[in-house]
Design an enzyme around this catalytic site. Structure first.
Site, PDB file in Angstrom:
ATOM      1  N   HIS A 474       0.815  -1.216   0.000  1.00 12.60           N
ATOM      2  CA  HIS A 474       0.000   0.000   0.000  1.00 12.60           C
ATOM      3  C   HIS A 474       0.853   1.274   0.000  1.00 12.60           C
ATOM      4  O   HIS A 474       0.589   2.191   0.776  1.00 12.60           O
ATOM      5  CB  HIS A 474      -0.922   0.022   1.224  1.00 12.60           C
ATOM      6  CG  HIS A 474      -1.845  -1.150   1.309  1.00 12.60           C
ATOM      7  ND1 HIS A 474      -2.398  -1.590   2.501  1.00 12.60           N
ATOM      8  CD2 HIS A 474      -2.343  -1.973   0.351  1.00 12.60           C
ATOM      9  CE1 HIS A 474      -3.178  -2.631   2.269  1.00 12.60           C
ATOM     10  NE2 HIS A 474      -3.153  -2.897   0.975  1.00 12.60           N
TER      11      HIS A 474
HETATM   12  C1  LIG Z   1      -0.028  -7.834  -4.511  1.00 12.01           C
HETATM   13  C2  LIG Z   1      -0.940  -6.693  -4.104  1.00 12.01           C
HETATM   14  C3  LIG Z   1      -2.010  -6.939  -3.248  1.00 12.01           C
HETATM   15  C4  LIG Z   1      -2.869  -5.892  -2.878  1.00 12.01           C
HETATM   16  N1  LIG Z   1      -4.002  -6.184  -2.171  1.00 12.01           N
HETATM   17  C5  LIG Z   1      -4.941  -5.221  -1.996  1.00 12.01           C
HETATM   18  C6  LIG Z   1      -6.210  -5.542  -1.458  1.00 12.01           C
HETATM   19  O1  LIG Z   1      -6.510  -6.698  -1.152  1.00 12.01           O
HETATM   20  N2  LIG Z   1      -7.114  -4.531  -1.305  1.00 12.01           N
HETATM   21  C7  LIG Z   1      -6.820  -3.242  -1.634  1.00 12.01           C
HETATM   22  O2  LIG Z   1      -7.672  -2.356  -1.428  1.00 12.01           O
HETATM   23  N3  LIG Z   1      -5.613  -2.906  -2.147  1.00 12.01           N
HETATM   24  C8  LIG Z   1      -4.689  -3.868  -2.376  1.00 12.01           C
HETATM   25  N4  LIG Z   1      -3.503  -3.550  -2.976  1.00 12.01           N
HETATM   26  C9  LIG Z   1      -3.201  -2.127  -3.252  1.00 12.01           C
HETATM   27  C10 LIG Z   1      -3.997  -1.516  -4.417  1.00 12.01           C
HETATM   28  O3  LIG Z   1      -4.168  -2.453  -5.451  1.00 12.01           O
HETATM   29  C11 LIG Z   1      -3.267  -0.254  -4.916  1.00 12.01           C
HETATM   30  O4  LIG Z   1      -3.155   0.674  -3.849  1.00 12.01           O
HETATM   31  C12 LIG Z   1      -3.962   0.443  -6.063  1.00 12.01           C
HETATM   32  O5  LIG Z   1      -4.215  -0.452  -7.115  1.00 12.01           O
HETATM   33  C13 LIG Z   1      -3.097   1.608  -6.569  1.00 12.01           C
HETATM   34  O6  LIG Z   1      -3.735   2.236  -7.644  1.00 12.01           O
HETATM   35  P1  LIG Z   1      -2.995   3.285  -8.577  1.00 12.01           P
HETATM   36  O7  LIG Z   1      -3.995   3.738  -9.568  1.00 12.01           O
HETATM   37  O8  LIG Z   1      -2.323   4.311  -7.729  1.00 12.01           O
HETATM   38  O9  LIG Z   1      -1.797   2.493  -9.279  1.00 12.01           O
HETATM   39  P2  LIG Z   1      -1.801   1.144 -10.124  1.00 12.01           P
HETATM   40  O10 LIG Z   1      -3.106   0.444 -10.017  1.00 12.01           O
HETATM   41  O11 LIG Z   1      -0.590   0.386  -9.720  1.00 12.01           O
HETATM   42  O12 LIG Z   1      -1.697   1.621 -11.635  1.00 12.01           O
HETATM   43  C14 LIG Z   1      -0.575   2.199 -12.234  1.00 12.01           C
HETATM   44  C15 LIG Z   1      -0.569   1.800 -13.707  1.00 12.01           C
HETATM   45  O13 LIG Z   1       0.283   2.679 -14.430  1.00 12.01           O
HETATM   46  C16 LIG Z   1       1.102   1.922 -15.302  1.00 12.01           C
HETATM   47  N5  LIG Z   1       2.322   2.695 -15.518  1.00 12.01           N
HETATM   48  C17 LIG Z   1       3.225   3.035 -14.579  1.00 12.01           C
HETATM   49  N6  LIG Z   1       4.218   3.777 -15.128  1.00 12.01           N
HETATM   50  C18 LIG Z   1       3.923   3.914 -16.433  1.00 12.01           C
HETATM   51  C19 LIG Z   1       4.572   4.570 -17.520  1.00 12.01           C
HETATM   52  N7  LIG Z   1       5.722   5.249 -17.344  1.00 12.01           N
HETATM   53  N8  LIG Z   1       4.003   4.496 -18.745  1.00 12.01           N
HETATM   54  C20 LIG Z   1       2.830   3.836 -18.928  1.00 12.01           C
HETATM   55  N9  LIG Z   1       2.187   3.182 -17.935  1.00 12.01           N
HETATM   56  C21 LIG Z   1       2.717   3.230 -16.696  1.00 12.01           C
HETATM   57  C22 LIG Z   1       1.336   0.640 -14.546  1.00 12.01           C
HETATM   58  O14 LIG Z   1       1.782  -0.405 -15.383  1.00 12.01           O
HETATM   59  C23 LIG Z   1      -0.046   0.393 -13.943  1.00 12.01           C
HETATM   60  O15 LIG Z   1      -0.887  -0.291 -14.823  1.00 12.01           O
HETATM   61  C24 LIG Z   1      -2.615  -4.563  -3.348  1.00 12.01           C
HETATM   62  C25 LIG Z   1      -1.543  -4.316  -4.210  1.00 12.01           C
HETATM   63  C26 LIG Z   1      -0.713  -5.358  -4.603  1.00 12.01           C
HETATM   64  C27 LIG Z   1       0.431  -5.074  -5.554  1.00 12.01           C
END
Ligand SMILES: Cc1cc2nc3c(=O)[nH]c(=O)nc-3n(C[C@H](O)[C@H](O)[C@H](O)COP(=O)(O)OP(=O)(O)OC[C@H]3O[C@@H](n4cnc5c(N)ncnc54)[C@H](O)[C@@H]3O)c2cc1C
Length: 538
Positions: A474
């Protein structure tokens, strides 16, 4: 040069929502760049498949932190989703919003519009809650939330009973009136399939003519004219391509990649940029600073009753649950490994829960290299009570170490680097043992396997959790939101301080971490961020 109104970098939890909302009216053209590939894979769609994707480089960035003195020198494994849906396509699906006070704290810090009462309508609109709608919960929204109360393993009920014997209330809904207590986790699945942000938001939007989603496209630099962001340079199949955004560039790359992309583009700590010979577009020491994350540890027990180990380990068991899943979309493969859990306070002085519990009716003490052995658990009947902190005070950082966008940034978590974090975890592991000692649990436990009965004194318990704990995935706040440009990266409308045409909409903007899992709050951030963008482009 390709030309769009908006460019969205990253199709994760927040980016999928932004892409959907910006394209919905049909008035704007939207380019979505995703560094990873498709989410059409069996182990992505099958809920328990996240045991397989945990290390899979095809869908996972597989970061490693710097060796951390707070974790006995261990370099922690940091999975992050690298595919459509981002981390929501590889996470454990536990659906938790956080506590009212988390968001009220954001608002009190000057982030107008981000208090719990402002956000509750969004949280309700996001979800289609199987348990029904009420004052707190929503029905009919894009994310299906499954109520697993009637489906969990029998041992989970014992955990709930032991939690109550240890003094916690039974909580039927952690996203309802109060978070405290023990209960069954709701998860974001539908008909036995993961219901990621991509499935809920991005895939429906991809049917529209005004959105283009390019996979395997790594954004390498933000293009600026003066201090206005005008586009993105990206890399696809070794070719560098420039795309122009007439209105805004929206960064949704998540807490690791968003600060990395800003720093690569000349927005970050001045000394860092100068040392790497990157021309400074806008100096801001907060980019990549203030990293916050939740740390977790498992206490594992050998039991007298069969656990999921006896179902998931033998070949015939795998075949049975496989058939059950394929034919009926039910059974353990259709669920998270975290079936039960809870929130509690480590001492009465705490005004609200500061620790989260996870109950797993199986155990994975014997690791297989390169695999999180969720699908191949231990050969004996084992289960685990897991724990993670809600609001640790340790702070780390994420900084680039080279100009090359293909090089991973340096992740320094500084885990357990404050006395308070150590003290509350010490109190919390003792409480886990208290739960295990309650009649409902102790009568089925034959042995504590980890850390084991020899680990007793405070020093031993601390040494153990330093050695065995790690991220619960997280990370947030590396581009935190705030009204003061000297202390934050984006303003309360998510515009990057000091620059035009550039916003950040992902978990990196959280001013502080929330108490619980971060996916729902990331999706909410996507929703709220998109609403503000649309308000600014009537
Ligand atoms: C193994 C795991 C288990 C988890 N379990 C839970 C859970 O049970 N419940 C819960 O609420 N949360 C959980 N989380 C946390 C939650 O999933 C994240 O906090 C949330 O998805 C973050 O969202 P975000 O939009 O910030 O980033 P992300 O969902 O990580 O999205 C970022 C995206 O941007 C893309 N990207 C990055 N850099 C670039 C670039 N330079 N060019 C193009 N694309 C790029 C990445 O490939 C990715 O697809 C978990 C996370 C993980 C990894």
């Amino acid at each position: 040069m390709q030309d769009y109104d908006f460019i969205v970098v990253g199709s994760g939890s927040a980016g999928s929502v932004v892409a959907e909302k910006l394209s919905a009216s049909g008035r704007f053209s939207v380019l979505v760049l995703e560094a990873g590939g498709t989410d059409r894979s069996f182990f992505v769609q099958m809920p328990l498949g996240y045991g397989k994707t945990f290390f899979d480089p095809a869908v996972n960035w597989n970061y490693k932190t710097e060796p951390d003195p707070g974790l006995a020198g261990n370099a922690d494994h940091w999975p992050r989703g690298k595919l459509l849906g981002g981390s929501s396509s590889i996470n454990a699906m536990v659906w938790i919003r956080g506590q009212r006070e988390d968001f009220d704290g954001w608002a009190a810090a000057g982030n107008t519009g981000w208090g719990f009462d402002d956000l509750l309508p969004i949280f309700k609109a996001i979800e289609d809650n199987e348990a029904g709608a009420d004052e707190w919960r929503g029905r009919g929204g894009p994310i299906h939330v499954t109520d697993n109360r009637s489906r969990v393993h029998p041992l989970t009920h014992r955990f709930l009973k032991a939690g109550q014997q240890a003094g916690l209330a039974l909580n039927q809904d952690f996203n309802g009136a109060a978070q405290e207590g023990v209960g069954v986790y709701q998860i974001n699945t539908k008909n036995g399939r993961r219901w990621s942000a991509a499935r809920a938001f991005l895939r429906p939007a991809m049917k529209r003519a005004n959105i283009r989603v390019v996979t395997n496209a790594l954004a390498t630099r933000i293009l600026f004219e003066g201090t206005r962001a005008v586009g993105i340079e990206y890399l696809k199949h070794g070719r560098t391509i420039n795309a122009r955004a007439g209105r805004e560039v929206v960064l949704c790359g998540g807490s690791v990649n968003t600060p990395q992309l800003l720093q690569l583009s000349g927005v970050g700590p001045a000394d860092l940029l100068k040392n790497l010979d990157i021309p400074v577009v806008h100096a801001n020491a907060q980019v990549g600073a203030n990293l916050q994350d939740h740390l977790g540890i498992n206490y594992t027990y050998k039991g007298r009753l069969p656990t999921l180990n006896q179902t998931l380990r033998p070949w015939w068991g795998k075949m049975l649950v496989g058939m059950q899943y394929l034919l009926l979309r039910t059974g353990p493969l259709s669920m998270s490994m975290n079936q039960g859990g809870g929130f509690f306070r480590t001492d009465e002085g705490q005004l609200r829960p500061n620790m989260q519990l996870y109950f797993q009716a199986f155990s994975t003490v014997l690791p297989k290299p390169g695999e999180r052995p969720i699908l191949t658990p231990d050969p004996w009947p084992g289960f685990s009570i897991g724990l993670s902190n809600c609001r640790p005070s340790s702070r780390g950082s994420i900084m680039i170490c080279s100009k090359n966008p293909l090089d991973y940034p340096k992740i320094v978590p500084n885990a357990y680097s404050t006395e308070t974090d150590v003290e509350e975890m010490l109190a919390a592991v003792k409480f886990v043992r208290k739960i295990a000692s309650m009649p409902a649990m102790s009568e089925v436990i034959t042995e504590e396997v980890l850390p084991g009965p020899k680990c007793v004194s405070d020093d031993e318990l601390i040494a153990d959790f330093r050695k065995r704990s790690g991220t619960v995935y997280h990370p947030v706040s590396t581009c935190r939101m705030g009204p003061d440009a000297s202390q934050s990266v984006v303003d309360p409308r998510l515009k990057v301080h000091g620059l035009a045409g550039l916003r950040i909409v992902d978990a990196s903007i959280f001013p502080d971490n929330i108490s619980g899992n971060t996916n729902a709050a990331s999706i909410m951030t996507g929703w709220k961020g998109a609403e503000m963008i649309l308000e600014d482009h009537p």
